[in-house]
Design a protein around this motif. Structure first.
Motif, PDB file in Angstrom:
ATOM      1  N   THR A  12       0.798  -1.220   0.000  1.00 28.51           N
ATOM      2  CA  THR A  12       0.000   0.000   0.000  1.00 28.51           C
ATOM      3  C   THR A  12       0.837   1.280   0.000  1.00 28.51           C
ATOM      4  N   TYR A  20      -4.817   3.637   3.959  1.00 28.64           N
ATOM      5  CA  TYR A  20      -3.776   3.242   3.015  1.00 28.64           C
ATOM      6  C   TYR A  20      -4.460   2.594   1.821  1.00 28.64           C
ATOM      7  N   ALA A  21      -3.868   2.716   0.634  1.00 29.71           N
ATOM      8  CA  ALA A  21      -4.466   2.120  -0.563  1.00 29.71           C
ATOM      9  C   ALA A  21      -3.415   1.348  -1.339  1.00 29.71           C
ATOM     10  N   ASP A  22      -3.829   0.254  -1.953  1.00 32.40           N
ATOM     11  CA  ASP A  22      -2.913  -0.523  -2.773  1.00 32.40           C
ATOM     12  C   ASP A  22      -2.344   0.344  -3.887  1.00 32.40           C
ATOM     13  N   TYR A 120      -7.789  -4.994   5.738  1.00 34.12           N
ATOM     14  CA  TYR A 120      -7.856  -4.807   4.288  1.00 34.12           C
ATOM     15  C   TYR A 120      -9.296  -5.040   3.849  1.00 34.12           C
ATOM     16  N   ARG A 236      -8.706  -3.371  -6.225  1.00 38.58           N
ATOM     17  CA  ARG A 236      -7.580  -3.113  -5.338  1.00 38.58           C
ATOM     18  C   ARG A 236      -8.154  -2.958  -3.940  1.00 38.58           C
ATOM     19  N   ILE A 238      -8.061  -1.278   0.044  1.00 36.68           N
ATOM     20  CA  ILE A 238      -7.552  -0.255   0.943  1.00 36.68           C
ATOM     21  C   ILE A 238      -7.271  -0.951   2.278  1.00 36.68           C
ATOM     22  N   CYS A 239      -6.530  -0.278   3.133  1.00 37.91           N
ATOM     23  CA  CYS A 239      -6.283  -0.806   4.475  1.00 37.91           C
ATOM     24  C   CYS A 239      -6.566   0.304   5.468  1.00 37.91           C
TER      25      CYS A 239
END
Length: 246
Positions: A12, A20-22, A120, A236, A238-239
């Protein structure tokens, strides 16, 4: 005592203190890690392993015309870094849960990080549109930059001057492109627009458009609906992270 590192969820890019994003769409290689884990734990013929397999027959959809990809796209090493397709919403939810559990295992074993409470998942529509907000610039000059190069992977409409196919489409690429293709946006995220349309948390809705979508369908505010796995649909994660003691 030695200060623990700030945890950056694997794969991420940091958007803010909790999100957070991939960096890229989930690739065939990343999905294969999940599939192989299921195979090793439960057995090749187990329901758990079978339900982790993508549907490669989506390449027989109308206008895909890509029969070789039925056999090669998911398995051949040449496509390891291409986005995984042929997966359902339910499969993606299961993948996100598995990914969260595996990373938590790593965190607890290593004991190097101060952040451990995280998950996630798919982004909501609102979250996806936020991390894609600057992609509006991609639509200037009909999806081309100042040098005339395509800024993302999409196809042309039949009434477009670029249209050359008797099927109603002229693709920017043969199919998908590798997940690190084109240019990242301001958050350093690749292919938020184009390549594959990305599922969001709201089931049945995807965003960003893909190689089968025309320019207008790829816009940030546009919803693209789906009912089942397709050759143009990926995702995708995100976290979402919270501070917590390990």
């Amino acid at each position: 005592p030695k200060k623990k590192k700030e945890f950056l969820p694997p794969g991420t890019v940091k958007i803010n203190d909790t999100l957070y994003a991939d960096e890229t769409e989930i690739s065939n290689g990343s999905w294969q890690e999940y599939e192989f884990w299921m195979k090793n734990k439960y057995g090749a013929n187990s329901a758990e392993h079978v339900t982790a397999l993508p549907d490669t027959l989506v390449w027989r959809e109308k206008y895909t015309d890509n029969e070789p990809y039925v056999k090669y796209y998911y398995r051949h090493p040449a496509y390891k870094d291409y986005p995984v397709i042929g997966i359902s919403y339910e499969q993606v939810v299961a993948f996100c849960k598995w990914r969260t559990e595996r990373v938590k295992e790593f965190i607890c074993i290593s004991k190097k990080y101060e952040l451990i409470n995280f998950e996630y998942r798919l982004p909501t529509k609102k979250e996806w549109e936020f991390v894609s907000s600057d992609c509006l610039n991609l639509f200037k000059n009909r999806g081309r930059n100042e040098k005339g190069l395509l800024t993302f992977n999409h196809c042309w409409a039949k009434d477009s001057v670029e249209w050359v196919s008797d099927k109603g489409y002229h693709k920017g690429m043969d199919v998908t492109a590798p997940v690190y293709s084109y240019w990242p946006n301001r958050f350093k995220l690749y292919n938020m627009i184009g390549n594959v349309s990305e599922m969001v948390l709201e089931k049945g809705i995807s965003k960003g458009g893909g190689w089968r979508n025309i320019l207008e369908e790829c816009r940030v505010g546009k919803d693209i609906t789906y009912e089942k796995p397709t050759a143009w649909l990926g995702f995708r994660c995100i976290c979402v992270v919270k501070k917590s003691k390990c």
